[in-house]
Design a protein around this motif. Structure first.
Motif, PDB file in Angstrom:
ATOM      1  N   GLY A 129     -68.949  -9.640  14.164  1.00 50.92           N
ATOM      2  CA  GLY A 129     -67.748  -8.881  14.516  1.00 50.92           C
ATOM      3  C   GLY A 129     -67.837  -7.387  14.294  1.00 50.92           C
ATOM      4  O   GLY A 129     -66.834  -6.688  14.444  1.00 50.92           O
ATOM      5  N   ALA A 130     -69.004  -6.887  13.928  1.00 52.50           N
ATOM      6  CA  ALA A 130     -69.136  -5.453  13.645  1.00 52.50           C
ATOM      7  C   ALA A 130     -69.693  -4.727  14.869  1.00 52.50           C
ATOM      8  O   ALA A 130     -70.408  -5.313  15.676  1.00 52.50           O
ATOM      9  CB  ALA A 130     -70.066  -5.249  12.449  1.00 52.50           C
ATOM     10  N   ASP A 131     -69.349  -3.450  14.993  1.00 56.80           N
ATOM     11  CA  ASP A 131     -69.799  -2.638  16.119  1.00 56.80           C
ATOM     12  C   ASP A 131     -71.163  -2.034  15.769  1.00 56.80           C
ATOM     13  O   ASP A 131     -71.283  -0.844  15.483  1.00 56.80           O
ATOM     14  CB  ASP A 131     -68.754  -1.551  16.390  1.00 56.80           C
ATOM     15  CG  ASP A 131     -68.983  -0.872  17.724  1.00 56.80           C
ATOM     16  OD1 ASP A 131     -70.020  -1.131  18.367  1.00 56.80           O
ATOM     17  OD2 ASP A 131     -68.126  -0.060  18.123  1.00 56.80           O
ATOM     18  N   VAL A 132     -72.182  -2.890  15.764  1.00 60.72           N
ATOM     19  CA  VAL A 132     -73.542  -2.498  15.350  1.00 60.72           C
ATOM     20  C   VAL A 132     -74.514  -2.978  16.406  1.00 60.72           C
ATOM     21  O   VAL A 132     -74.402  -4.116  16.869  1.00 60.72           O
ATOM     22  CB  VAL A 132     -73.925  -3.143  13.995  1.00 60.72           C
ATOM     23  CG1 VAL A 132     -75.299  -2.675  13.540  1.00 60.72           C
ATOM     24  CG2 VAL A 132     -72.891  -2.838  12.929  1.00 60.72           C
ATOM     25  N   ARG A 133     -75.445  -2.107  16.780  1.00 62.53           N
ATOM     26  CA  ARG A 133     -76.484  -2.536  17.724  1.00 62.53           C
ATOM     27  C   ARG A 133     -77.840  -1.997  17.262  1.00 62.53           C
ATOM     28  O   ARG A 133     -77.920  -1.043  16.488  1.00 62.53           O
ATOM     29  CB  ARG A 133     -76.193  -2.096  19.164  1.00 62.53           C
ATOM     30  CG  ARG A 133     -76.402  -0.650  19.506  1.00 62.53           C
ATOM     31  CD  ARG A 133     -75.264   0.269  19.163  1.00 62.53           C
ATOM     32  NE  ARG A 133     -74.047   0.014  19.904  1.00 62.53           N
ATOM     33  CZ  ARG A 133     -72.837   0.034  19.379  1.00 62.53           C
ATOM     34  NH1 ARG A 133     -72.676   0.334  18.087  1.00 62.53           N
ATOM     35  NH2 ARG A 133     -71.768  -0.190  20.085  1.00 62.53           N
ATOM     36  N   LEU A 134     -78.890  -2.634  17.761  1.00 60.71           N
ATOM     37  CA  LEU A 134     -80.257  -2.242  17.425  1.00 60.71           C
ATOM     38  C   LEU A 134     -80.790  -1.306  18.508  1.00 60.71           C
ATOM     39  O   LEU A 134     -80.428  -1.428  19.683  1.00 60.71           O
ATOM     40  CB  LEU A 134     -81.154  -3.475  17.336  1.00 60.71           C
ATOM     41  CG  LEU A 134     -80.690  -4.581  16.389  1.00 60.71           C
ATOM     42  CD1 LEU A 134     -81.652  -5.768  16.445  1.00 60.71           C
ATOM     43  CD2 LEU A 134     -80.569  -4.066  14.956  1.00 60.71           C
ATOM     44  N   ALA A 135     -81.664  -0.377  18.079  1.00 59.69           N
ATOM     45  CA  ALA A 135     -82.325   0.512  19.035  1.00 59.69           C
ATOM     46  C   ALA A 135     -83.713   0.817  18.506  1.00 59.69           C
ATOM     47  O   ALA A 135     -83.982   0.655  17.319  1.00 59.69           O
ATOM     48  CB  ALA A 135     -81.529   1.806  19.189  1.00 59.69           C
ATOM     49  N   SER A 136     -84.599   1.244  19.395  1.00 64.01           N
ATOM     50  CA  SER A 136     -85.926   1.657  18.948  1.00 64.01           C
ATOM     51  C   SER A 136     -86.426   2.761  19.856  1.00 64.01           C
ATOM     52  O   SER A 136     -85.882   2.981  20.943  1.00 64.01           O
ATOM     53  CB  SER A 136     -86.906   0.483  18.950  1.00 64.01           C
ATOM     54  OG  SER A 136     -87.142   0.081  20.272  1.00 64.01           O
ATOM     55  N   GLY A 137     -87.445   3.453  19.363  1.00 66.32           N
ATOM     56  CA  GLY A 137     -88.043   4.512  20.170  1.00 66.32           C
ATOM     57  C   GLY A 137     -87.551   5.877  19.741  1.00 66.32           C
ATOM     58  O   GLY A 137     -87.202   6.094  18.582  1.00 66.32           O
ATOM     59  N   SER A 138     -87.507   6.779  20.701  1.00 68.21           N
ATOM     60  CA  SER A 138     -87.196   8.173  20.411  1.00 68.21           C
ATOM     61  C   SER A 138     -85.720   8.352  20.064  1.00 68.21           C
ATOM     62  O   SER A 138     -84.835   7.861  20.780  1.00 68.21           O
ATOM     63  CB  SER A 138     -87.545   8.987  21.658  1.00 68.21           C
ATOM     64  OG  SER A 138     -86.755  10.134  21.730  1.00 68.21           O
TER      65      SER A 138
END
Ligand SMILES: NC(=O)c1ccc[n+]([C@@H]2O[C@H](COP(=O)([O-])OP(=O)(O)OC[C@H]3O[C@@H](n4cnc5c(N)ncnc54)[C@H](OP(=O)(O)O)[C@@H]3O)[C@@H](O)[C@H]2O)c1
Length: 175
Positions: free
Chosen positions: A85-94
């Motif tokens: 339920g949290a507004d969290v996302r994964l990202a990678s790179g620059s």
């Protein structure tokens, strides 16, 4: 809109022990209503970005309960489990590729680079870091996760004592 690295540090420039412990920090005295304290800073923040170790520390420390309401990006090469339920996302790179989404999500407020130090350094490398806020605890650790492992020139904008902490706010000087 600006992008800030806000963190606490040992006097010798570490933000966690090598084992990712913050016990040395959490035992310190601070006035949360006092100068440069977190609650006032947090009101100016519209989006967060952090590295995987910092995210994992928060998840361990808060026992899986996500305390931030702002949209958050976690930089990682792994498929980390996210809090429900949290507004969290994964990202990678620059970080330069992630930054426009942070700015858009912040809706006119500032972006908080939570840590670690190298993530803040990646934003500085890309010319995207505006300010560094450091709360220095009266502790030396000798080793650990570095505060900001880059060569940067900064201008001291503000300083204060809050409880045990020496607090500084610095502007990153563009080269
Ligand atoms: N004193 C304070 O106030 C304070 C503030 C913040 C954090 N901390 C603590 O400081 C420590 C920081 O740990 P740390 O130095 O390891 O830093 P970190 O930034 O929290 O985590 C580093 C990890 O993030 C991932 N990462 C970083 N940049 C990336 C990118 N551009 N793309 C994809 N993945 C990326 C990588 O993990 P993977 O490759 O494994 O995915 C990397 O090993 C933690 O213990 C944290 O709790 C303290």
């Amino acid at each position: 809109m600006a992008t800030h690295f806000y963190t606490a540090s040992s006097l010798d420039g570490f933000i966690a022990t090598a084992e990712h412990s913050l016990d040395w920090l959490l035992s310190q005295d601070i006035d949360l209503e006092g100068p440069m304290a977190y609650p006032g800073f947090e009101k100016t923040i519209g989006a967060l970005v952090m590295g995987a170790s910092t995210f994992e520390w928060v998840m361990r420390h808060e026992e899986g309960v996500w305390g931030y309401t702002q949209p958050t990006w976690v930089l990682t090469h792994r498929d980390l489990a996210l809090p429900d339920g949290a507004d969290v996302r994964l990202a990678s790179g620059s970080v330069a590729e992630v930054h426009p989404a942070l700015v858009a999500a912040a809706q006119g407020k500032d972006v908080w680079v939570v840590g670690g130090g190298d993530v803040a350094g990646q934003f500085a490398d890309a010319g995207l870091l505006d300010e560094v806020w450091v709360q220095y605890a009266p502790v030396t650790l000798g080793s650990g996760a570095p505060l900001l492992p880059r060569r940067l020139d900064l201008e001291l904008l503000e300083f204060a004592r809050n409880g045990s902490f020496l607090c500084g706010r610095y502007r990153v000087l563009r080269r």
